[in-house]
Design an enzyme around this catalytic site. Structure first.
Site, PDB file in Angstrom:
ATOM      1  N   LEU A  33       7.210  19.891   6.269  1.00  0.00           N
ATOM      2  CA  LEU A  33       8.303  19.484   5.236  1.00  0.00           C
ATOM      3  C   LEU A  33       7.913  19.574   3.896  1.00  0.00           C
ATOM      4  CD1 LEU A  33      10.125  16.746   7.490  1.00  0.00           C
ATOM      5  CD2 LEU A  33      10.613  19.277   7.485  1.00  0.00           C
ATOM      6  N   ILE A  91       2.554  18.566   8.023  1.00  0.00           N
ATOM      7  CA  ILE A  91       3.311  18.589   6.637  1.00  0.00           C
ATOM      8  C   ILE A  91       3.828  19.690   6.479  1.00  0.00           C
ATOM      9  CG2 ILE A  91       0.996  17.331   6.006  1.00  0.00           C
ATOM     10  CD1 ILE A  91      -0.087  19.877   4.825  1.00  0.00           C
ATOM     11  N   ARG A  98      -4.143   9.684   5.152  1.00  0.00           N
ATOM     12  CA  ARG A  98      -2.995  10.672   5.387  1.00  0.00           C
ATOM     13  C   ARG A  98      -2.267  10.815   3.921  1.00  0.00           C
ATOM     14  NH1 ARG A  98       0.006  14.377   8.227  1.00  0.00           N
ATOM     15  NH2 ARG A  98       2.095  14.155   7.671  1.00  0.00           N
ATOM     16  N   LYS A 115       0.833  -1.345   0.193  1.00  0.00           N
ATOM     17  CA  LYS A 115      -0.036  -0.189   0.086  1.00  0.00           C
ATOM     18  C   LYS A 115       0.899   1.233  -0.327  1.00  0.00           C
ATOM     19  CE  LYS A 115      -1.287   1.826   3.639  1.00  0.00           C
ATOM     20  NZ  LYS A 115      -1.976   2.405   5.025  1.00  0.00           N
ATOM     21  N   ARG A 175       1.322  15.073  13.216  1.00  0.00           N
ATOM     22  CA  ARG A 175       2.118  14.676  11.769  1.00  0.00           C
ATOM     23  C   ARG A 175       1.984  15.688  11.023  1.00  0.00           C
ATOM     24  NH1 ARG A 175      -0.126   8.755  10.028  1.00  0.00           N
ATOM     25  NH2 ARG A 175       1.870   8.760   8.767  1.00  0.00           N
ATOM     26  N   CYS A 223      -5.097   7.956   9.544  1.00  0.00           N
ATOM     27  CA  CYS A 223      -5.007   7.384  10.844  1.00  0.00           C
ATOM     28  C   CYS A 223      -4.305   8.297  11.988  1.00  0.00           C
ATOM     29  CB  CYS A 223      -3.990   6.278  10.996  1.00  0.00           C
ATOM     30  SG  CYS A 223      -2.439   6.659  10.064  1.00  0.00           S
TER      31      CYS A 223
END
Length: 258
Positions: A125, A123, A92, A22, A121, A116
């Site tokens: 970057l 973003i 995501r 995946k 997390r 998830c």
């Protein structure tokens, strides 16, 4: 919780099918739009994230369908560079369309991705990589608007090896003029598989699997076929299962009941 009791002690033999990865399939599906053309992907897992990625492609104006473990995409026509928030929130990896649409259309409207819940997390970057390539990025709440009249090669130094940011930078850099060098890159096998796909799409790219990846634009390919690598996590799980099943039935019952 159900407990399975299996009489072990006998060596197992035979073969089984390992689904495609995946984490390799999703960035490759997004990257299929970097230029118009037909893409055939084999060994694609039948998962909800794949289904959602194909829905995003159809929202953009592409033709995209899955038949068993094969996916067929025609990205000749793109009628939109916007992804609705409801679609972005499904997973995501929807953020990977940032680099893909910026490369193809020079513009992309999207929102923060969902998926998830694994803690924070961000973003940042991903956005920093797009800015390094020459994109203007505007953020308003959860909405993100990236645009660039022209992407230019750049040195993108990732402070840590983010898989998603590495993939987004690789995809976007394909349409940049001049050389792009990504340092501090993620080195997972899925990064190597994305590189192999991008090469088939016509990209001049090398270095995947190391901390330094170099991209020098691409010559657009109208037809591309690619087989997704097997899922290494699924393969390891199957290997562990066969080892455990060959052990005593008591040991297996304790493992499965946890």
């Amino acid at each position: 919780m159900a407990i399975w009791h299996i009489n072990g002690g006998n060596k197992l033999s035979g073969s089984c099918f390992v689904q495609g990865s995946k984490n390799a399939a999703l960035p490759i599906i997004a990257a299929s739009v970097i230029c118009g053309g037909e893409t055939e992907l084999l060994n694609v897992p039948q998962l909800s994230d794949v289904t959602n990625s194909l829905r995003i492609l159809r929202q953009l104006g592409c033709t995209a369908e899955q038949q068993g473990n094969d996916v067929y995409i025609n990205s000749n026509s793109i009628s939109s560079c916007s992804i609705p928030a409801a679609m972005m929130e499904k997973m995501r990896s929807s953020v990977l369309f940032m680099g893909a649409l910026l490369a193809r259309c020079g513009e992309v409207h999207l929102t923060n991705p969902g998926g998830c819940k694994l803690g924070a997390r961000p973003i940042d970057l991903h956005i920093a990589a797009m800015k390094a390539l020459g994109a203007e990025v505007e953020e308003s709440g959860c909405e993100i608007h990236c645009r660039a009249d022209k992407l230019c090669g750049a040195h993108i130094d990732l402070p840590f090896p983010s898989v998603g940011a590495t993939e987004n930078a690789m995809i976007a850099a394909c349409s940049a003029e001049g050389e792009t060098v990504i340092t501090g890159a993620a080195q997972e096998p899925e990064i190597v598989d994305l590189q192999e796909f991008l090469r088939k799409k016509g990209a001049y790219i090398y270095g995947a699997g190391t901390e330094k990846i170099v991209i020098n634009g691409f010559e657009k390919s109208k037809v591309c076929g690619h087989r997704i690598i097997p899922d290494r996590i699924a393969a390891s799980t199957l290997k562990l299962w066969t080892r455990t099943a060959s052990a005593s039935s008591t040991a297996l019952a304790l493992v499965v009941s946890r």
